[in-house]
Design a protein around this motif. Structure first.
Motif, short mmCIF file in Angstrom:
data_model
loop_
_atom_site.label_atom_id
_atom_site.label_comp_id
_atom_site.label_asym_id
_atom_site.label_seq_id
_atom_site.Cartn_x
_atom_site.Cartn_y
_atom_site.Cartn_z
N SER A 136 1.49 -1.20 -0.34
CA SER A 136 -0.12 0.10 -0.23
C SER A 136 1.24 1.18 0.01
O SER A 136 0.02 2.03 -0.52
CB SER A 136 -1.20 -0.45 0.61
N ALA A 148 0.35 3.79 -2.90
CA ALA A 148 -0.30 5.28 -2.04
C ALA A 148 1.18 6.78 -3.00
O ALA A 148 0.68 7.77 -2.97
CB ALA A 148 -0.06 5.76 -0.76
N ALA A 164 0.35 9.43 -5.96
CA ALA A 164 1.01 10.86 -5.26
C ALA A 164 1.71 11.88 -6.79
O ALA A 164 1.26 13.00 -6.99
CB ALA A 164 1.84 11.23 -4.54
#
Length: 325
Positions: free
Chosen positions: A32, A36, A40
């Protein structure tokens, strides 16, 4: 037209930066956290593209520069280490010391291989008399793309001993080799010293790779200097670990740089240093091997044909390699 070319070049810069950042995150992060971080980057990339599309070039490239700065700071925090849960065959790098013309090497690999997964590990100490150096060979080992080969350097002595130095990817037990990972600090580099009955037989008989042996035409003094350079490299890596790099810090470029330290004017930079499957042709062209032979004859003569000699006695194995048809 020039405006269109410039605009296309700017777009390539943006896409290139995003691709590099995404690839680095893919290699270095997991689960994860990786998702993430990549999300971004994509969001910021969308912002850069939008600003650029709206004619806000300075804003777009300012945001891109900020992304690069953050990425560079993160990149510098990724440091090499000698203390990881290494795969057995790269668990130890060679170190050693010279005294009175003799070199003692620690952690010389002498595995007995039955299969890739079934083997008897052994790391041993060896002593070599540099005054007895009488042979220097380059082994190349190819397993897929003929343009790419692994390169190993073998030193032979009057007493029948041979030791092979091989610059290896130092992978952890849970890791598998990845070309992409080799560009993005996934692996450290380690200098392995091994018996030929281990490291050559592993590639010929166990892995089924195509291995060739090329004897180099160099005087004993040059052999001794080359040996000392490998010794210094092993000791240096033990103190200051480094990352492997698929392009710049690998099994061919490192020995090539060591050779340049001995004869800088005689070992020129060449594209075949990178495309290592062509390295034998490079050696022939600079006069190190295969003199008086055609290229095809040199390659045919050098090719080892398995299965090789029996591996129980390292001295007999090395002698057998050099007497087999």
């Amino acid at each position: 037209m020039l405006a269109g070319v410039w605009s296309g070049f700017q777009a390539l810069i943006i896409l290139g930066v995003l691709a590099i950042l995404l690839a680095a995150l893919h290699v270095q992060l997991q689960g994860s956290v990786r998702l993430a971080a990549q999300a971004a980057v994509l969001i910021c990339g969308f912002g850069v593209a939008l600003c650029w599309h709206l004619g806000q070039g300075r804003v777009a490239f300012g945001l891109l520069a900020l992304m690069l700065a953050v990425g560079a700071v993160w990149w510098l925090t990724i440091r090499p280490s000698n203390n990881r849960d290494w795969a057995d065959e790269v668990a130890h790098g060679v170190t050693g010391a010279e005294a009175d013309g003799w070199v003692q090497l620690s952690n010389v690999r002498n595995f007995q291989w039955k299969t890739r997964e079934d083997y008897v590990p052994a790391w041993e100490t060896r002593r070599y008399n540099l005054a007895g150096l009488n042979r220097l060979d380059i082994f190349t080992s190819a397993w897929g793309n003929p343009g790419i080969a692994h390169l190993m350097v073998s030193f032979g002595f009057e007493d029948g001993q041979h030791v092979v130095f091989s610059t290896e990817i130092r992978r952890e037990k849970t890791e598998k080799f990845s070309i992409l990972g080799g560009f993005f600090k996934q692996f450290e580099v380690v200098l392995v010293a091994a018996e030929e009955s281990d490291i050559i037989r592993l590639r010929t008989d166990i892995r089924g790779e195509q291995v060739s042996m090329f004897q180099l035409d160099v005087p004993p003094a040059v052999m001794a200097d080359a040996f000392r350079n490998f010794l210094a490299l092993g000791n240096d890596l033990a103190e200051s670990p480094r990352f492997y790099n698929t392009l710049t810090n690998n099994c061919t470029t490192i020995p090539w740089r060591l050779a340049r330290e001995i004869a800088p004017g005689n070992v020129p930079l060449d594209w075949r240093v990178v495309l290592s499957g062509h390295f034998p042709a490079y050696m022939q062209d600079i006069g190190l091997t295969g003199q008086g032979q055609s290229r095809d004859d040199m390659l045919a003569w050098a090719r080892l044909r398995g299965p090789g000699p029996a591996a129980e006695d390292p001295l007999a194995y090395s002698a057998g390699l050099r007497t087999s048809p």
